[in-house]
Write a protein that holds these residues in place. Sequence first.
Motif, PDB file in Angstrom:
ATOM      1  N   ASN A  94       0.780  -1.147  -0.088  1.00 20.23           N
ATOM      2  CA  ASN A  94       0.064   0.005   0.096  1.00 20.23           C
ATOM      3  C   ASN A  94       0.949   1.256   0.022  1.00 20.23           C
ATOM      4  O   ASN A  94       0.416   2.288   0.492  1.00 20.23           O
ATOM      5  N   VAL A  95       2.236   1.138  -0.645  1.00 24.38           N
ATOM      6  CA  VAL A  95       2.867   2.345  -0.605  1.00 24.38           C
ATOM      7  C   VAL A  95       2.883   2.779  -2.192  1.00 24.38           C
ATOM      8  O   VAL A  95       2.695   1.970  -3.099  1.00 24.38           O
ATOM      9  N   ARG A  96       2.848   4.066  -2.583  1.00 25.37           N
ATOM     10  CA  ARG A  96       2.748   4.412  -3.705  1.00 25.37           C
ATOM     11  C   ARG A  96       4.357   4.121  -4.552  1.00 25.37           C
ATOM     12  O   ARG A  96       5.268   4.119  -3.797  1.00 25.37           O
ATOM     13  N   GLY A  97       4.334   3.909  -6.004  1.00 24.86           N
ATOM     14  CA  GLY A  97       5.462   3.760  -6.509  1.00 24.86           C
ATOM     15  C   GLY A  97       5.600   2.267  -6.899  1.00 24.86           C
ATOM     16  O   GLY A  97       5.655   1.925  -7.960  1.00 24.86           O
ATOM     17  N   ALA A  98       5.763   1.342  -5.980  1.00 25.81           N
ATOM     18  CA  ALA A  98       5.763   0.017  -6.114  1.00 25.81           C
ATOM     19  C   ALA A  98       5.623  -0.894  -4.739  1.00 25.81           C
ATOM     20  O   ALA A  98       5.984  -0.076  -3.762  1.00 25.81           O
ATOM     21  N   ASN A  99       5.602  -1.992  -4.821  1.00 22.92           N
ATOM     22  CA  ASN A  99       5.498  -2.766  -3.431  1.00 22.92           C
ATOM     23  C   ASN A  99       6.975  -2.839  -3.122  1.00 22.92           C
ATOM     24  O   ASN A  99       7.781  -2.732  -3.811  1.00 22.92           O
ATOM     25  N   VAL A 100       7.039  -3.023  -1.711  1.00 22.41           N
ATOM     26  CA  VAL A 100       8.301  -3.082  -1.260  1.00 22.41           C
ATOM     27  C   VAL A 100       8.310  -4.297   0.003  1.00 22.41           C
ATOM     28  O   VAL A 100       7.173  -4.775   0.235  1.00 22.41           O
ATOM     29  N   GLY A 101       9.473  -4.709   0.445  1.00 22.87           N
ATOM     30  CA  GLY A 101       9.603  -5.856   1.222  1.00 22.87           C
ATOM     31  C   GLY A 101      10.686  -5.962   1.728  1.00 22.87           C
ATOM     32  O   GLY A 101      11.729  -5.331   1.527  1.00 22.87           O
TER      33      GLY A 101
ATOM     34  N   THR B 182       9.106 -10.295  -7.284  1.00 19.99           N
ATOM     35  CA  THR B 182       9.217 -10.053  -8.800  1.00 19.99           C
ATOM     36  C   THR B 182       9.538  -8.771  -9.494  1.00 19.99           C
ATOM     37  O   THR B 182       9.837  -8.448 -10.452  1.00 19.99           O
ATOM     38  N   GLY B 183       9.442  -7.723  -8.219  1.00 21.08           N
ATOM     39  CA  GLY B 183       9.487  -6.340  -9.135  1.00 21.08           C
ATOM     40  C   GLY B 183       8.479  -6.262 -10.075  1.00 21.08           C
ATOM     41  O   GLY B 183       7.224  -6.908 -10.077  1.00 21.08           O
ATOM     42  N   ASP B 184       8.548  -5.622 -11.171  1.00 16.18           N
ATOM     43  CA  ASP B 184       7.212  -5.291 -12.062  1.00 16.18           C
ATOM     44  C   ASP B 184       7.124  -6.295 -13.133  1.00 16.18           C
ATOM     45  O   ASP B 184       6.415  -6.264 -14.025  1.00 16.18           O
ATOM     46  N   VAL B 185       7.897  -7.498 -13.182  1.00 17.50           N
ATOM     47  CA  VAL B 185       7.872  -8.503 -14.009  1.00 17.50           C
ATOM     48  C   VAL B 185       6.690  -9.279 -13.677  1.00 17.50           C
ATOM     49  O   VAL B 185       5.740  -9.717 -14.727  1.00 17.50           O
ATOM     50  N   VAL B 186       6.056  -9.374 -12.498  1.00 20.95           N
ATOM     51  CA  VAL B 186       4.658  -9.602 -12.302  1.00 20.95           C
ATOM     52  C   VAL B 186       3.634  -8.374 -11.652  1.00 20.95           C
ATOM     53  O   VAL B 186       4.390  -7.775 -10.607  1.00 20.95           O
ATOM     54  N   VAL B 187       2.571  -8.058 -12.213  1.00 21.16           N
ATOM     55  CA  VAL B 187       1.895  -6.963 -11.655  1.00 21.16           C
ATOM     56  C   VAL B 187       0.580  -7.690 -11.447  1.00 21.16           C
ATOM     57  O   VAL B 187       0.163  -8.426 -12.262  1.00 21.16           O
ATOM     58  N   LYS B 188      -0.196  -7.427 -10.399  1.00 18.79           N
ATOM     59  CA  LYS B 188      -1.523  -8.169 -10.155  1.00 18.79           C
ATOM     60  C   LYS B 188      -2.687  -6.930 -10.428  1.00 18.79           C
ATOM     61  O   LYS B 188      -2.529  -5.949  -9.972  1.00 18.79           O
ATOM     62  N   GLY B 189      -3.689  -7.331 -11.277  1.00 16.79           N
ATOM     63  CA  GLY B 189      -4.865  -6.379 -11.460  1.00 16.79           C
ATOM     64  C   GLY B 189      -4.499  -5.118 -12.379  1.00 16.79           C
ATOM     65  O   GLY B 189      -5.362  -4.376 -12.064  1.00 16.79           O
ATOM     66  N   ARG B 190      -3.650  -4.862 -12.859  1.00 17.55           N
ATOM     67  CA  ARG B 190      -3.291  -3.828 -13.798  1.00 17.55           C
ATOM     68  C   ARG B 190      -2.424  -4.170 -14.777  1.00 17.55           C
ATOM     69  O   ARG B 190      -1.854  -5.262 -14.820  1.00 17.55           O
ATOM     70  N   HIS B 191      -2.266  -3.130 -15.880  1.00 13.88           N
ATOM     71  CA  HIS B 191      -1.879  -3.296 -16.828  1.00 13.88           C
ATOM     72  C   HIS B 191      -0.247  -3.408 -16.634  1.00 13.88           C
ATOM     73  O   HIS B 191       0.390  -2.692 -16.203  1.00 13.88           O
ATOM     74  N   PRO B 192       0.651  -4.430 -17.397  1.00 17.22           N
ATOM     75  CA  PRO B 192       1.977  -4.597 -17.433  1.00 17.22           C
ATOM     76  C   PRO B 192       2.490  -3.377 -18.196  1.00 17.22           C
ATOM     77  O   PRO B 192       1.970  -3.048 -19.154  1.00 17.22           O
ATOM     78  N   PHE B 193       3.686  -2.667 -17.861  1.00 20.44           N
ATOM     79  CA  PHE B 193       4.089  -1.626 -18.564  1.00 20.44           C
ATOM     80  C   PHE B 193       5.498  -2.446 -19.455  1.00 20.44           C
ATOM     81  O   PHE B 193       6.465  -2.778 -18.939  1.00 20.44           O
ATOM     82  N   ILE B 194       5.306  -2.325 -20.896  1.00 18.83           N
ATOM     83  CA  ILE B 194       6.036  -2.719 -21.643  1.00 18.83           C
ATOM     84  C   ILE B 194       6.977  -1.899 -22.324  1.00 18.83           C
ATOM     85  O   ILE B 194       7.923  -2.141 -22.986  1.00 18.83           O
TER      86      ILE B 194
ATOM     87  N   HIS C 292       3.254  -4.514  -8.316  1.00 19.31           N
ATOM     88  CA  HIS C 292       2.199  -3.640  -8.163  1.00 19.31           C
ATOM     89  C   HIS C 292       1.023  -4.780  -7.846  1.00 19.31           C
ATOM     90  O   HIS C 292       1.051  -5.940  -8.416  1.00 19.31           O
ATOM     91  N   GLY C 293      -0.033  -4.324  -6.798  1.00 19.19           N
ATOM     92  CA  GLY C 293      -1.005  -5.122  -6.588  1.00 19.19           C
ATOM     93  C   GLY C 293      -0.769  -6.106  -5.558  1.00 19.19           C
ATOM     94  O   GLY C 293       0.354  -6.200  -4.766  1.00 19.19           O
TER      95      GLY C 293
END
Length: 289
Positions: free
Chosen positions: A13-20, A165-177, A204-205
């Motif tokens: 739930n942070v902006r930009g991308a998921n973190v861990g 996975t970083g943005d190689v996997v995104v859930k529920g939104r368009h992947p940015f190619i 994301h997601g």
Amino acid sequence: MQQITRDVYAETNVRGANVGFVVTGEGVVLIDSPMIPPEARWWREQIAEVADQEIIYLINTDHHRGHVLGNQYLTTAVITHEAAWKEMKSYGDSFRQRLINRFIKDDEPEVAAEFENLKIILPCVTFTNRMTLYKGGKTIRLIHVGGHTAASSLVHVVEDGVLFTGDVVVKGRHPFIGHGNSKDWLNALTFIRKLRVKTIVPGHGEVCDRETLQMLSEYIRQMRAQVRKLYLAGRSKTETGSRVDLFNFFPIPDKDRQRTRKRFKASVGRVYEEMKTSYGASPEAKKRK
Ligand SMILES: [Zn+2]
């Protein structure tokens, strides 16, 4: 914040991308950093609450600003793929100004003001193919897969069966190619399917599992097929951008539609360039010859 296993945590739930992060017996290893400064500072506090240990490494899964801008609030011990280091090296004054302008335009002057103090923390360790960290009983594998960007890498916490996975996997939104390669991306998804992982933390997601991979592969395959067909029918890149019928594949909140549309067209444009490389000059150009 979500506790995924005893030692692995994620925040979606942070902006930009998921973190861990991973709590090893010898320090904390972070995956990506929150983009917005107050959120990055908040994240540092969350980590300190859970782990009474130092942050020893921060891995950026790619060089996009959603993953790297918060580095300065966390640590200078940053690890990325070599290609991400090359990109981040060019983040100078004009990069900062564009960022500030964007947040002013979005009516967030307090965020814009924070970015006046932006410091890009360049990676001090890079890798090109794979790299493994053995720390405090954990095996953390960094695996380059590309696809989303030339730098995109996975972080596999082996003992815990968790994959960031970083943005190689995104859930529920368009992947940015738009900065990537769709064919490499499909290969990356196939590779992930073969890994022994229980939980996937996407870029994301929400935290997800293998089912998300299926949907994403389907989307990228469909995009490739549609763009290929339009390209071979002699359509221009702009025409192809407005004809590809996938924009409603994922639900998009009204406030994000304009930005998503722009990114979607950039993705189509990139795939169009791939078709050009595969099939040679456009059919129109051939006709003119
Ligand atoms: Zn990215």
